[in-house]
Design a protein around this motif. Structure first.
Motif, PDB file in Angstrom:
ATOM      1  N   GLU A  22       0.832  -1.204   0.000  1.00  0.00           N
ATOM      2  CA  GLU A  22       0.000   0.000   0.000  1.00  0.00           C
ATOM      3  C   GLU A  22       0.864   1.251   0.000  1.00  0.00           C
ATOM      4  N   LYS A  23       1.968   1.215   0.738  1.00  0.00           N
ATOM      5  CA  LYS A  23       2.873   2.359   0.783  1.00  0.00           C
ATOM      6  C   LYS A  23       3.739   2.432  -0.473  1.00  0.00           C
ATOM      7  N   ARG A  24       4.208   1.291  -0.925  1.00  0.00           N
ATOM      8  CA  ARG A  24       5.156   1.277  -2.042  1.00  0.00           C
ATOM      9  C   ARG A  24       4.473   1.583  -3.370  1.00  0.00           C
ATOM     10  N   TYR A  25       3.237   1.144  -3.518  1.00  0.00           N
ATOM     11  CA  TYR A  25       2.517   1.352  -4.779  1.00  0.00           C
ATOM     12  C   TYR A  25       1.238   2.144  -4.545  1.00  0.00           C
ATOM     13  N   ALA A  26       1.378   3.258  -3.857  1.00  0.00           N
ATOM     14  CA  ALA A  26       0.209   4.069  -3.488  1.00  0.00           C
ATOM     15  C   ALA A  26      -0.464   4.705  -4.688  1.00  0.00           C
ATOM     16  N   ASP A  27       0.259   4.834  -5.797  1.00  0.00           N
ATOM     17  CA  ASP A  27      -0.300   5.509  -6.974  1.00  0.00           C
ATOM     18  C   ASP A  27      -0.742   4.521  -8.057  1.00  0.00           C
ATOM     19  N   GLN A  28      -0.874   3.247  -7.689  1.00  0.00           N
ATOM     20  CA  GLN A  28      -1.270   2.226  -8.661  1.00  0.00           C
ATOM     21  C   GLN A  28      -2.375   1.347  -8.087  1.00  0.00           C
ATOM     22  N   ARG A  29      -3.285   0.949  -8.939  1.00  0.00           N
ATOM     23  CA  ARG A  29      -4.282  -0.051  -8.543  1.00  0.00           C
ATOM     24  C   ARG A  29      -3.617  -1.421  -8.610  1.00  0.00           C
ATOM     25  N   TRP A  30      -3.769  -2.216  -7.545  1.00  0.00           N
ATOM     26  CA  TRP A  30      -3.155  -3.530  -7.554  1.00  0.00           C
ATOM     27  C   TRP A  30      -4.003  -4.546  -6.793  1.00  0.00           C
ATOM     28  N   ALA A  31      -3.740  -5.792  -7.100  1.00  0.00           N
ATOM     29  CA  ALA A  31      -4.416  -6.897  -6.412  1.00  0.00           C
ATOM     30  C   ALA A  31      -3.403  -8.016  -6.201  1.00  0.00           C
ATOM     31  N   ILE A  32      -3.413  -8.587  -5.008  1.00  0.00           N
ATOM     32  CA  ILE A  32      -2.573  -9.743  -4.689  1.00  0.00           C
ATOM     33  C   ILE A  32      -3.505 -10.865  -4.255  1.00  0.00           C
ATOM     34  N   TYR A  33      -3.405 -11.996  -4.920  1.00  0.00           N
ATOM     35  CA  TYR A  33      -4.324 -13.101  -4.648  1.00  0.00           C
ATOM     36  C   TYR A  33      -3.568 -14.329  -4.143  1.00  0.00           C
TER      37      TYR A  33
END
Length: 258
Positions: free
Chosen positions: A163-174
């Protein structure tokens, strides 16, 4: 000693409620199992526990008076550890803490204290390996997607890092092993559950075209910085165990740039 089986909903909150019920009944569990996994017992008593906010809050407040923040985290990490018998391990640790006048945190002569510390260390190592080895792939709709299948349930522990490292990107970890994931929409993280994990070929079909080129460039870079004379396979395996290779682009079958 009579057999007393406690069943709960599988949540950490439910497990804390089990602790309250055991003290209230003065009936110490010989086993604690999740409801959907519990098998009927022929002899003894089965107590089905429903998660109760008031009861679990009283247990947690009591623990806060007995344990440091680090020890409380270790207890929660032991829950996420998920290894056989973890519920009874947590119960034994909590009971020892409540029954002792002094701090138990350094009482490694007590097997439950030692085992909780060992579980927490394993979780710490797995957490940092996941943070280091997860590789995102971008889909056509600008979503960065990654799958994991860690030995332990570390997803709740790595969310803050991404959340901190990729705050400017939408991401999903499954997590394909536990069939749930985390989705970040640029503002909040929410947990998602799917009955069936997306198949890799289905996910690959929606990857952006340039993603494969990035993967190939990463492989070329890895080859460039990899000095054959300094290869140390044993050291490499110690730091990057084979079970993590599936997350790394540089370990995937080689393709060629057009």
């Amino acid at each position: 000693m009579s057999i007393c089986l406690y069943t709960y909903d599988g949540t950490f909150e439910g497990l804390l409620t089990v602790v309250f019920e055991a003290y209230e009944r003065k009936a110490w569990p010989t086993a604690i199992e999740q409801e959907h996994l519990a098998q009927p017992i022929m002899f003894g008593q089965t107590v089905t526990v429903t998660t109760d906010e008031n009861k679990l809050s009283r247990v947690w407040k009591g623990l806060q008076k007995k344990l440091s923040v680090g020890a409380l985290k270790a207890l929660y990490h032991t829950y996420l550890w998920e290894q056989p018998g973890f519920e009874m391990l947590i119960f034994s640790y909590i009971k020892l803490a409540f029954d002792s006048k002094q701090s138990i945190e350094d009482n490694y002569a007590a097997s439950c204290v030692l085992q909780v510390q060992q579980a927490a260390k394993q979780m710490f190592r797995e957490k940092h390996r996941m943070e280091a080895f997860v590789r995102f792939q971008k889909t056509a709709d600008e979503l960065y997607y990654a799958t994991i299948s860690p030995d332990f349930n570390v997803l709740p522990l790595i969310i803050q890092h991404f959340e901190k490292r990729y705050a400017d990107q939408r991401w999903a970890i499954y997590d394909t092993k536990r069939k749930y994931g985390a989705y970040y929409d640029l503002q909040n993280v929410s947990l998602i559950n799917l009955e069936e994990a997306p198949r890799q070929k289905d996910v690959t079909a929606v990857f952006a075209e340039e993603e494969d080129k990035y993967k190939q460039l990463w492989q070329v870079y890895f080859d460039h910085v990899n000095i054959p004379e300094r290869k140390n396979p044993k050291l490499h395996l110690r730091h990057v165990p084979k079970r993590y290779w599936k997350y790394l682009s540089e370990k995937q079958p080689r393709t060629f740039l057009p």
